[in-house]
Every structure is written in C-alpha cells, then in structure tokens.
Scaffold this active site. Structure first.
Site, PDB file in Angstrom:
ATOM      1  N   SER A 198       0.844  -1.194   0.000  1.00 26.51           N
ATOM      2  CA  SER A 198       0.000   0.000   0.000  1.00 26.51           C
ATOM      3  C   SER A 198       0.877   1.240   0.000  1.00 26.51           C
ATOM      4  CB  SER A 198      -0.900   0.021   1.234  1.00 26.51           C
ATOM      5  OG  SER A 198      -0.129   0.309   2.398  1.00 26.51           O
ATOM      6  N   ASP A 199       0.291   2.362  -0.429  1.00 22.55           N
ATOM      7  CA  ASP A 199       0.952   3.634  -0.149  1.00 22.55           C
ATOM      8  C   ASP A 199       0.785   3.920   1.337  1.00 22.55           C
ATOM      9  OD1 ASP A 199       2.301   6.016  -0.451  1.00 22.55           O
ATOM     10  OD2 ASP A 199       1.182   6.622  -2.234  1.00 22.55           O
ATOM     11  N   TRP A 200       1.534   4.871   1.833  1.00 27.31           N
ATOM     12  CA  TRP A 200       1.602   5.120   3.274  1.00 27.31           C
ATOM     13  C   TRP A 200       0.263   5.675   3.792  1.00 27.31           C
ATOM     14  CZ3 TRP A 200       5.362   2.963   1.199  1.00 27.31           C
ATOM     15  CH2 TRP A 200       6.562   2.667   1.847  1.00 27.31           C
TER      16      TRP A 200
END
Length: 720
Positions: free
Chosen positions: A266-268
């Site tokens: 995932s992105d942060w």
C-alpha cells in the site's frame, strides 16, 4: 483498383525509384526483461520452508511495515529488514533516520526524462539511482511513478512520464531493468487511476475497463512485463473502493490481467479496512503504524494490519491461509532478489557518483524543450551581447515537493551555468528597471511553479508573473522565457509576444548546465513534449473535476481529511486523453504532444511498408529515410502513429505506436526501421474483455509531432 491506385500515389509522393527493387527490412532487437537471480519457483519453495517455521505472530508482524520505512527482519531466518526509500528521480535522504547517505544526485524530474524520448537514457538514469540505493543500503526504491498526465493541475505530474501510454511504457520498462540490474527493487506506483492529488484520499476515480486498459494500465503492464518486483497501490478509490483494499484492482487488474506475482504494498496510510486489505491481494501494509502528528481519525487500530489481523483471525473473518499468502509473496520477492544471500549495502557504488552526475547532465541536455524561436537562439557567446537574467529561478534550483523531493548537492543555478559560458556578458538583476531591460541585448526571464504531492496547483501563472513578462516584451524584442514546472502552464497571454521559449521542467542539480549549452548553441535541443500544453484549462479533458463551490488548496491539512465526503472524478472522456482529446474535439492547443524545435532541419522521405496487406495477428515492418538537411549535428525523434480509418468503436484520430531517437551529422541520411505488432492496431473490447483487431483499413503516419505528419501510407488488415 483501389490498392493499385494507392500504391501509385505512394510511389509518386515518397519513392525515388522507377522500377521495382527488392527491399530489405530490419526488425528491432527484442527488449530483454529483468530476470531475478533466483527464479520464482525456487524462491517460493524457500519462502514456504521459512513460512512453515513461523508463528502466527511472526507472520502478522511481517505484513505491516516498521519504523515508517522498513519491513520486519528475522535474524533467525536470515531475512533482512528492508529499507524502502523514495523516489523516481533520486534518493530522498531522510535526515531523521540513522545511517543515511551523505548525499544523493538530484536528477531532472521524470517528466523531464520523458521529454528526452530516450529509452537507453531512461535505463542509465535508473541504473544510477539504483547504485546510489545500494550505496545507502536501500533495498527497495519507491519508484518509478507512472500515472498518466490527465490534467495539467495534478501536483504530482512532475513525478510521472506524460500523457501517452506508449511513450510512458517504453520509458518505464527501461527504467525497471536499469534499476533492478543493480540489485535494487523498483516499485511501480501508484496503482491505479491516481491522476489528481486534490483530496486524493477522498477521490473516487470512476473509469471504465476499456479506458483503464488502453490509457492507464499500459505503463504498468510494461513494467510488469519488464520484470518489476514490487507495485504500490494508490490513495484514491477506484470505482467505489480504495485501491489498496480492492480485490478488483489488486487481484483482478494487477495479478490476473497483468500477471503480476511479486510484492504488492500500500501507499503510506492509505487503507482503512483490514479485512478487505487481507482479502484484496495486497501483501504489505505501509507503514504499518500510525503517525503521531496525524489526527485521531487516522490512527484507528483497525486501520493497521499488525493490530487488526489477529482479532480478525479469531473472529473467523479471515483465514490463516490469507495471511500465509501475503507472507509468502513478501518472502518470495526478497529471496528472488538474493537479499538472503548478499548484503543490501554495497559501498563500492560510492565510486560511481561522478558517472551519475554525468547522466543527470545528459538528461538535462536532452530534456529541455525549445518551444519557440524567432531567430533569437542560439546566442553567440563571441558577439557584442549583454544578457540580462531575471525571474524567480535565476539563482535557485526549481523542484517539486513531497516524497519525490531530492535535494542534491553542488547545485548549478541558471546564472552560474550561463556565467560559465558567457562570463560578464550575462548578469542577474532581481528587479530590473525599464532602462536595464531596454539596454540589454537579450532578456532571459526564468519562471516556474512549485508542484507537490498532496495538492494540485493552478494551471494559470500569477498575474504578477504574466504582467512582468508582458512588460518586458514591450521593452526588449529579444525576450526569452524559461519555464521550470512539473506540468504545462498557461502561457497564452504572452506567448505571441516573446522571441523564445524553453521548457526546462525541474532540471535537478545540474540540468541548468544543459540549458546554458542550448542557449549558447553548444548543445542542439532535441527534446519533445511528452504532454499537450493547452491554451486554457477549460480546454482539457479533466476540466471540472473540482467539486462545485470548492477551490484548490496547498498544504497537507486537507490531504489528511479522510472524514470528508467521497467525491467522484468521472473519466467521461474515456480513452480520449491528451492529444487524443484535442484532436477529436478539434481544439487547437498552444503546443502539441511530441513537439519540439531544433537548430537544424530534417527531411523525411521514402516511407515504405514491407506489406500493404497483413492478416490479423501478423507484424508489420516499415522503414523511412531521415536526413539532416541543416547546418548542425542533431538528434531527431521520429514518431510513428496509427489511425484506424473505420472501427465499430470510437477511436482516436491517431495513436503513438513507436518512436526512435536518432543522431545525425550534417548531411547524414539514415534509414530508420520500425516493427508494429498486432497490439498496435488493437483496442480493448468490453464484450470479450480482451484486445481486438478488426479487419479493415489503417493509416501509418510518421512525423515530428502529433500535429506534424510528414509521411503516410495505407495498410489493409484482413481476417486470418
């Protein structure tokens, strides 16, 4: 009769021969994808052996990040903790972390790299960054970014590779191989349809499958086919579900349609339902823990897999097999890259930083686009001249913000670069008087924008900048504008009044040396736009995406507001993005896709297809002669477009399907060869959910820009 008449026309227009001769056609060398040191099957077998020794708590600790930028390591299994670092244009040094690189090269932005149209250079650019990652003990580079340029206002356009899926795909595949040849993993991002940063966490991209497959997926597909080892999902929702927890997006589009089998992260702070995440096909939740300064509504324990996975297992909402799949993919990827068999850090790469600087400079030289030249450039350094430099980016380095920001070192500003060539004949005045402007032989005005992750920026420049430029042009006929930006900006108000225009993008720490060389004629400009620059934002396909009554903002506060209502961004234009849109709507842009001027001239002749008719599934070879008819050596970008003359679905008037960058000495002529495949004539068929080539007539178009076709030929495709 129709075919005979057409062939006669082609001969009259582009053939110099009067009798048939046997023609030879060459095909391009096949692109070689990256192969990991350990094959997938063998790596997975090793991963399963480790998995079978792990406790459930150890497994869960691996599927969420640690210390913001790291994965969990296990000394007893010889599994290292991986450091994941941004970004596409160089290493973002995080000074608050221990054991960081002392310095890293700030390369020109990826959009600048795309404007070089140089596939080999894309590989060298990425290889250089990969080597700096190895020197800094970075296992995973969080790049390349490749979201398509749909709107000029997107704050992250500078991180990406432009509006055309074919151009982006070819640059990306070379980037991936260059990066991973160093032993550093590349990460394709942001998957998918993340084409604005305006309230990206509450933005729902509503887009159909044909549009996804034809416009937004090809660059990711090229990266996957090139052997990329990691993919990052995006912040936005896609057709109603967050990308990072969408089974349709991750399992459906990425794993099944594109065939990706390695690590998906995932992105942060971008997922909010642990059960959906575990079932979606995602492997790694980053960063796996809340950020102290974020609002409470972004710190809920159920957002983070390391907190939520065990309760979900106990409640029977997820199964251990789901966790096992995630752990297996993470371990398989690490093992395949050899990370269990060698150190991540390799200090020998510190010796290559001089080479990296040279690559950054060459990227600068080949990325600056000459858009207008009323015989004002180049400026002869031996002449009786006095060059006045003014504007915001005369004495500082323009750059973008957010995760992609790379500081660099040994900065060469525009004034430093120009003085190196012109000495005292060039001078900087922050606020020149009218007399200063009148008495200079030339005025260079350096302007631009600060674009950033987290928000979008206006297409229009400030009224102050526009007024200054217009005022200068009334006082000095030799006014040259340099624009340093991460996307197109509105230049319509003064474009007709200036003598010269150079688009410099974000040039990195040394790119302005290339700018100065172009101004002086030491380097012949060879870049072409990877985007269309419209006359006004209302002309663009994405206009109207800001909700009624809302405005653009800057700063991070709005970006974090996941409690705000979800807003649909409707991709109603479908496949008509960039030049496809402007041509279909007969809207004349200010500067078209693929456009860029040179100090020399080129002549195109003798376009020839190997066959005038092929069957569905067959390849087409073609060739054309290019001659440098000017007075200086140059590099020309030859662009091949395909037009489907009749189709059962609405298709663009033309689509880029091949290109080559060729260097030509004065008077030199070369024959350039191209091969078009079945895919180059296809569209995505919603009924069969596959690529489809229809029999019928097509047109092969070759030229210098999307709006400047210099040679064409007809092709018939018949059923098998």
């Amino acid at each position: 009769m129709k075919r005979i008449a057409h062939f006669a026309l082609i001969c009259i227009v582009i053939c110099s021969c009067t009798k048939p001769v046997k023609q030879e056609f060459k095909t391009e060398t096949n692109f070689q994808p990256f192969q990991p040191p350990i094959a997938y099957k063998d790596a997975k077998e090793q991963a399963l052996k480790i998995l079978n020794q792990m406790t459930i708590d150890e497994k869960i600790s691996l599927i969420g990040g640690h210390n913001v930028f790291f994965t969990k390591g296990f000394e007893k299994f010889n599994v290292p903790a991986m450091y994941l670092s941004d970004a596409t244009q160089g290493v973002n040094i995080r000074r608050h972390l221990d054991d960081q690189l002392e310095k890293s090269v700030a390369f020109p932005s990826p959009l600048a790299l795309a404007s070089t149209w140089n596939k080999e250079l894309a590989g060298n650019y990425a290889k250089s960054i990969g080597e700096e990652c190895r020197a800094g003990e970075i296992a995973v580079l969080l790049g390349p970014g490749m979201n398509i340029y749909r709107i000029a206002q997107n704050g992250r356009n500078f991180e990406y590779f432009g509006e055309d899926p074919y151009l982006a795909a070819r640059m990306i595949e070379n980037y991936v191989v260059g990066m991973q040849s160093t032993g550093t993993m590349a990460t394709l991002k942001h998957f998918i349809a993340n084409n604005t940063d305006y309230k990206r966490r509450t933005s729902n991209s509503v887009v159909d499958k044909r549009t996804l497959h034809e416009i937004y997926l090809p660059a990711f597909e090229a990266g996957v086919d090139a052997g990329v080892m990691a993919v990052m999902t995006s912040y936005n929702l896609v057709n109603g579900e967050y990308a990072g927890q969408s089974k349709d997006v991750i399992t459906g589009l990425l794993r099944e349609d594109l065939g990706f089998k390695w690590l998906v992260m995932s992105d942060w702070w971008s997922v909010y339902d642990a059960e959906k995440v575990i079932k979606s096909g995602l492997d790694l939740d980053m960063p796996g823990e809340p950020r102290s300064e974020y609002p409470d509504y972004m710190k809920k324990p159920e957002f983070f897999l390391r907190n939520a996975a065990k309760p979900l297992l106990e409640e029977g909402k997820v199964q251990e097999e789901d966790i096992n799949r995630m752990v297996t993919n993470i371990l398989t990827t690490e093992i395949a890259m050899g990370l269990l068999e060698r150190p991540i850090k390799d200090a020998s790469y510190f010796d290559n930083f001089d080479q990296h600087e040279a690559v950054a400079l060459q990227t600068g030289r080949e990325s600056i686009v000459l858009l207008k030249n009323n015989n004002v450039l180049p400026i002869n350094k031996t002449g009786d001249i006095s060059i006045l430099l003014t504007g915001e980016y005369s004495d500082k380095i323009p750059h973008g913000g957010g995760a992609a920001e790379v500081v660099g070192y040994d900065h060469v500003t525009m004034i430093m670069a120009l003085k190196e060539i012109y000495g005292e004949k060039v001078y900087y005045i922050e606020k020149p008087t009218d007399e200063d402007l009148k008495t200079a032989s030339h005025v260079i005005y350096s302007t631009g924008t600060f674009d950033s992750e987290g928000w979008d920026k206006p297409f229009d420049l400030s009224e102050t900048i526009n007024s200054e430029i217009k005022h200068i042009t009334t006082l000095n006929k030799n006014t040259i504008i340099s624009v340093s930006s991460g996307s197109g900006v509105n230049m319509t108000e003064w474009n007709d009044d200036i003598a010269g225009l150079l688009y410099s993008w974000y040039p990195g720490q040394i790119g302005f040396k290339g700018f100065a060389e172009i101004v002086a004629g030491i380097t012949n400009p060879s870049a072409k736009l990877p985007i269309t620059i419209e006359k006004k934002f209302e002309d663009s396909p994405g206009y109207g995406y800001i909700p009624e009554g809302k405005e653009l903002y800057s700063g991070w506060d709005e970006d974090h507001r996941i409690i705000d209502p979800i807003t649909d961004v409707n991709y109603d234009e479908g496949v008509f993005v960039g030049y496809r849109w402007y041509e279909s709507k007969a809207i004349e842009p200010l500067y078209p896709f693929g456009f860029g001027l040179s100090y020399t001239t080129y002549e195109y002749s003798n376009l020839l297809l190997e066959n005038e008719s092929i069957k569905v599934g067959e390849k087409l070879n073609l060739k054309i002669d290019i001659e440098n008819t000017g007075s200086v050596e140059g590099k020309e970008i030859v662009q091949v477009y395909v037009r489907d003359i009749e189709s059962t679905v609405e298709r663009p008037l033309k689509e880029l399907k091949d290109f080559q960058k060729v260097q030509l000495a004065v008077g030199e002529k070369q024959t350039i060869y191209f091969t078009l495949t079945d895919r180059d004539f296809a569209f995505w068929d919603l009924e069969t959910e596959d690529w489809k080539v229809e029999s019928g007539h097509f047109e092969i178009l070759v030229g210098t820009a999307s709006n400047n076709i210099l040679a064409s030929a007809k092709l018939e495709i018949t059923d098998k």
